[in-house]
Design a protein around this motif. Structure first.
Motif, PDB file in Angstrom:
ATOM      1  N   PHE A 126       0.813  -1.224   0.000  1.00 58.20           N
ATOM      2  CA  PHE A 126       0.000   0.000   0.000  1.00 58.20           C
ATOM      3  C   PHE A 126       0.848   1.276   0.000  1.00 58.20           C
ATOM      4  O   PHE A 126       0.598   2.218  -0.751  1.00 58.20           O
ATOM      5  N   GLY A 127       1.860   1.295   0.887  1.00 61.56           N
ATOM      6  CA  GLY A 127       2.686   2.502   1.035  1.00 61.56           C
ATOM      7  C   GLY A 127       3.422   2.823  -0.262  1.00 61.56           C
ATOM      8  O   GLY A 127       3.408   3.972  -0.738  1.00 61.56           O
ATOM      9  N   THR A 128       4.059   1.793  -0.854  1.00 64.64           N
ATOM     10  CA  THR A 128       4.811   1.991  -2.101  1.00 64.64           C
ATOM     11  C   THR A 128       3.895   2.522  -3.199  1.00 64.64           C
ATOM     12  O   THR A 128       4.242   3.456  -3.928  1.00 64.64           O
ATOM     13  N   ILE A 129       2.728   1.904  -3.332  1.00 65.89           N
ATOM     14  CA  ILE A 129       1.823   2.324  -4.416  1.00 65.89           C
ATOM     15  C   ILE A 129       1.394   3.773  -4.190  1.00 65.89           C
ATOM     16  O   ILE A 129       1.441   4.598  -5.114  1.00 65.89           O
ATOM     17  N   ALA A 130       0.997   4.082  -2.953  1.00 67.81           N
ATOM     18  CA  ALA A 130       0.522   5.453  -2.673  1.00 67.81           C
ATOM     19  C   ALA A 130       1.629   6.462  -2.992  1.00 67.81           C
ATOM     20  O   ALA A 130       1.380   7.502  -3.612  1.00 67.81           O
ATOM     21  N   ASP A 131       2.861   6.136  -2.608  1.00 71.81           N
ATOM     22  CA  ASP A 131       3.991   7.051  -2.898  1.00 71.81           C
ATOM     23  C   ASP A 131       4.114   7.283  -4.400  1.00 71.81           C
ATOM     24  O   ASP A 131       4.223   8.406  -4.867  1.00 71.81           O
ATOM     25  N   HIS A 132       4.093   6.173  -5.158  1.00 68.69           N
ATOM     26  CA  HIS A 132       4.274   6.292  -6.604  1.00 68.69           C
ATOM     27  C   HIS A 132       3.135   7.050  -7.264  1.00 68.69           C
ATOM     28  O   HIS A 132       3.358   7.801  -8.213  1.00 68.69           O
ATOM     29  N   LEU A 133       1.927   6.823  -6.793  1.00 65.69           N
ATOM     30  CA  LEU A 133       0.789   7.492  -7.430  1.00 65.69           C
ATOM     31  C   LEU A 133       0.998   9.002  -7.397  1.00 65.69           C
ATOM     32  O   LEU A 133       0.701   9.710  -8.350  1.00 65.69           O
ATOM     33  N   LYS A 134       1.560   9.462  -6.276  1.00 67.48           N
ATOM     34  CA  LYS A 134       1.787  10.905  -6.174  1.00 67.48           C
ATOM     35  C   LYS A 134       3.046  11.320  -6.947  1.00 67.48           C
ATOM     36  O   LYS A 134       3.007  12.193  -7.806  1.00 67.48           O
ATOM     37  N   LEU A 135       4.159  10.622  -6.649  1.00 72.19           N
ATOM     38  CA  LEU A 135       5.442  11.017  -7.255  1.00 72.19           C
ATOM     39  C   LEU A 135       5.407  10.928  -8.777  1.00 72.19           C
ATOM     40  O   LEU A 135       5.994  11.759  -9.470  1.00 72.19           O
ATOM     41  N   ASP A 136       4.705   9.933  -9.310  1.00 75.82           N
ATOM     42  CA  ASP A 136       4.679   9.747 -10.762  1.00 75.82           C
ATOM     43  C   ASP A 136       3.495  10.436 -11.431  1.00 75.82           C
ATOM     44  O   ASP A 136       3.159  10.143 -12.578  1.00 75.82           O
ATOM     45  N   GLY A 137       2.858  11.317 -10.695  1.00 82.13           N
ATOM     46  CA  GLY A 137       1.883  12.225 -11.301  1.00 82.13           C
ATOM     47  C   GLY A 137       0.515  11.638 -11.587  1.00 82.13           C
ATOM     48  O   GLY A 137      -0.306  12.283 -12.235  1.00 82.13           O
ATOM     49  N   LEU A 138       0.220  10.436 -11.042  1.00 87.99           N
ATOM     50  CA  LEU A 138      -1.111   9.872 -11.337  1.00 87.99           C
ATOM     51  C   LEU A 138      -2.229  10.592 -10.581  1.00 87.99           C
ATOM     52  O   LEU A 138      -3.386  10.551 -10.988  1.00 87.99           O
ATOM     53  N   THR A 139      -1.863  11.247  -9.496  1.00 89.76           N
ATOM     54  CA  THR A 139      -2.894  11.987  -8.736  1.00 89.76           C
ATOM     55  C   THR A 139      -2.978  13.439  -9.203  1.00 89.76           C
ATOM     56  O   THR A 139      -3.815  14.195  -8.708  1.00 89.76           O
ATOM     57  N   ASP A 140      -2.110  13.779 -10.143  1.00 93.31           N
ATOM     58  CA  ASP A 140      -2.005  15.173 -10.550  1.00 93.31           C
ATOM     59  C   ASP A 140      -3.006  15.477 -11.674  1.00 93.31           C
ATOM     60  O   ASP A 140      -2.636  15.567 -12.837  1.00 93.31           O
ATOM     61  N   THR A 141      -4.268  15.586 -11.322  1.00 96.78           N
ATOM     62  CA  THR A 141      -5.309  15.861 -12.328  1.00 96.78           C
ATOM     63  C   THR A 141      -6.242  16.929 -11.761  1.00 96.78           C
ATOM     64  O   THR A 141      -6.117  17.307 -10.592  1.00 96.78           O
ATOM     65  N   ASN A 142      -7.214  17.347 -12.572  1.00 95.88           N
ATOM     66  CA  ASN A 142      -8.168  18.348 -12.075  1.00 95.88           C
ATOM     67  C   ASN A 142      -9.343  17.719 -11.334  1.00 95.88           C
ATOM     68  O   ASN A 142     -10.176  18.419 -10.780  1.00 95.88           O
ATOM     69  N   GLY A 143      -9.421  16.386 -11.357  1.00 96.36           N
ATOM     70  CA  GLY A 143     -10.569  15.728 -10.720  1.00 96.36           C
ATOM     71  C   GLY A 143     -10.212  15.204  -9.341  1.00 96.36           C
ATOM     72  O   GLY A 143      -9.173  15.557  -8.771  1.00 96.36           O
ATOM     73  N   PHE A 144     -11.062  14.326  -8.817  1.00 93.89           N
ATOM     74  CA  PHE A 144     -10.758  13.766  -7.487  1.00 93.89           C
ATOM     75  C   PHE A 144      -9.783  12.598  -7.623  1.00 93.89           C
ATOM     76  O   PHE A 144      -9.680  11.958  -8.678  1.00 93.89           O
TER      77      PHE A 144
END
Ligand SMILES: NC(=O)C1=CN([C@@H]2O[C@H](COP(=O)(O)OP(=O)(O)OC[C@H]3O[C@@H](n4cnc5c(N)ncnc54)[C@H](OP(=O)(O)O)[C@@H]3O)[C@@H](O)[C@H]2O)C=CC1
Ligand SMILES: O=C1O[C@H](COP(=O)(O)O)[C@@H](O)[C@H](O)[C@H]1O
Length: 499
Positions: A126-144
């Protein structure tokens, strides 16, 4: 937003080739789709290490749906929204491909950048995935960007704190949806309605009128092929820390000022805080444990003979406990819980036992004492409520007879009752976190459980102490007998199904 309206969103499912996805998640998504609860703008990316492509994945999703239901309309249209990307979550490079595909689908289906990251994988990732989602820009959108995570959330308080700190580096608490599938069950959600929508119950819902509450969740299955996981968990962490304590908190909490998620959560947290904490030396006065042994007559193996289980295992497959609340409403009222594998019946029920009336004017023909009033909430497999009352026996002036008033979901309702996962996925998509567990609840429940597991770890149990397919260890009955109570037999409490 209307109840059923769901915003367009991309679901990125980690663990897409796994058991949970196959048995629960795909059938639930399909039911939402058929009922029109998924926006036409939806897409799912499944990821796991297996080198599948879109076609293999779509066939897998289709088969999981065909295996779980006889209704298959629009299934090909449904699976056309599914995409697969082979991806090792610990390999940093493969997140770039995931981002590229996510952005493409975002545009293709006009998803507005809304993303649900569903982690159906072992918690160590869980921790690794959550880190990557942010660091690799997957959470970087205009939506939720919402993170849905499966249990177990840690294996004790320190590990849960560590895990929480890890995922909080990338997601706010309001965007974290911790699944407890019992909170998606229709009749668990009904606890609040029974309490807060009926003038009959709430005035009586306290220590003046209730003598004890019993919650049972029994399973007929053994540990099946999950021995490896179960050895590190046992019934205490697998069922009590989460599902059982969640049901206890819904029964014990004060009325919230509204049904907003924050308000309900606040009251549940207050209930957890007023649970009497145990001390190592008092654990055995409040909690007992069991482990199933073989049942030769029925050719059932004992727990110690199951796959991936230590032949001398000290892991419990049964727990019964007494929880006390030190607050004005509940002082003196025991909440008894029990859960076990390889019991004779698959059943989850809550029995609220009311105190006896102050004076008995009537009698029973067999000279038995009149039975107390009971409110039984049938969680599963039947869903309903039964009120056990005493009524006058026809033709006899002074005699009473027990009667039941039952409400049960009829056949049609049961078919339409959403699966727990279906409701929870729908809630997460709509941003309703009421039926997910907040960090405060998780941490308070671990604090309570850790004392018990620590005491049990330091003391070898006399296992096995109940044969498979029987009702559990004797100590469980004694726990109630010492307080002058007994477990209400589940088969006596059956709801009468009326169509
Ligand atoms: N199954 C159930 O009924 C329930 C499960 N849960 C929880 O859900 C979660 C998933 O459980 P379950 O589906 O049973 O587990 P499975 O072992 O069946 O599935 C695990 C998934 O993770 C994938 N995976 C493993 N390692 C990696 C990796 N390094 N990179 C990418 N993918 C990987 C596997 O696919 P591959 O091998 O292709 O990589 C597989 O899809 C767990 O947290 C479990 O506790 C909770 C309640 C009930
Ligand atoms: O979370 C879990 O729950 C199931 C029981 O769920 P139910 O909905 O069938 O009552 C249990 O079998 C499993 O061990 C546990 O991990």
């Amino acid at each position: 937003m209307k109840q059923s309206e769901t915003p367009s969103a991309l679901t990125i499912l980690f663990g897409a080739t796994g058991d949970l996805a196959k048995r629960k998640l795909y059938p639930s998504l399909y039911r939402l789709y058929r009922k029109g609860h998924l926006s036409s703008g939806f897409a799912v990316i499944g990821t796991a290490r297996r080198p599948w492509d879109n076609d293999v994945f779509r066939e897998h999703v289709k088969k999981s749906i065909m295996d779980s239901s006889s209704i298959h309309d629009k299934i090909d249209e449904f699976i056309s929204h599914f995409y697969y990307l082979p991806h090792d979550v610990s390999d940093s490079d493969s997140y770039a491909a995931l981002r590229t595909l996510s952005n493409e689908l975002d545009e293709k289906y006009s998803l507005g950048g809304n993303r649900l990251f569903y982690l159906a994988m072992a918690p160590e990732f869980f921790g690794t995935i959550a880190d990557h989602l942010k660091l690799d820009g997957l959470t970087d959108t205009n939506g939720f960007g919402r993170l849905v995570i499966e249990k177990p959330f840690g294996h004790d308080l320190p590990s849960a704190q560590e895990l929480n700190a890890q995922i909080r580096r990338s997601f706010d608490e309001k965007d974290i949806y911790r699944i407890d599938h019992y909170l998606g069950k229709e009749m668990v959600q009904n606890i609040e309605a029974i309490r807060f929508a009926n003038a009959l119950f709430e005035p009586l819902w306290n220590n003046r009128y209730i003598s004890n509450i019993q919650i049972t969740s029994s399973e007929t299955l053994g540990v099946e092929e999950r021995g490896g996981y179960y050895e590190t968990s046992g019934a205490l962490k697998d069922m009590v820390q989460n599902h059982m304590l969640q049901m206890v908190s819904l029964l014990a909490m004060e009325p919230p000022i509204s049904l907003q998620d924050d308000e309900i959560r606040r009251e549940k947290v207050r209930a957890f805080r007023s649970m009497r904490p145990l001390k190592p030396e008092t654990v055995n006065d409040y909690f007992v444990r069991g482990q199933y042994g073989p049942n030769e007559d029925e050719q059932l193996p004992g727990y110690r003979e199951e796959l991936n289980v230590n032949p001398e295992s000290n892991t419990e497959t049964y727990v019964a406990g007494k929880i006390m609340f030190d607050n004005f409403r509940w002082a003196g009222v025991p909440f008894y819980i029990r859960t076990g594998k390889r019991m004779p019946l698959k059943s989850t029920k809550i029995v609220v036992q009311f105190k006896d009336i102050p004076m008995n004017l009537y009698y029973r023909p067999d000279d038995k004492e009149m039975e107390p009033n009971l409110l039984v909430i049938h969680i599963q497999p039947e869903e309903g409520i039964t009120l056990h009352l005493n009524a006058k026996r026809a033709g006899h002036q002074l005699q009473t007879t027990p009667v039941k008033l039952s409400y049960a979901n009829s056949g049609v309702d049961i078919m339409n009752t959403p699966e727990a996962y279906e409701k929870l996925i729908h809630d997460a998509m709509r941003g309703d976190s009421t039926n997910f567990t907040h960090w405060d609840e998780v941490s308070l429940s671990w604090s309570f459980i850790d004392v018990i597991s620590e005491a049990w770890r330091n003391e070898k149990a006399e296992f096995p102490n109940y044969p498979a397919n029987t009702k559990g260890p004797k100590a469980s009955d004694e726990l109630l007998e010492q307080d002058g109570f007994f477990w209400w037999p589940l088969n006596m409490l059956d709801v009468d199904i009326c169509n």
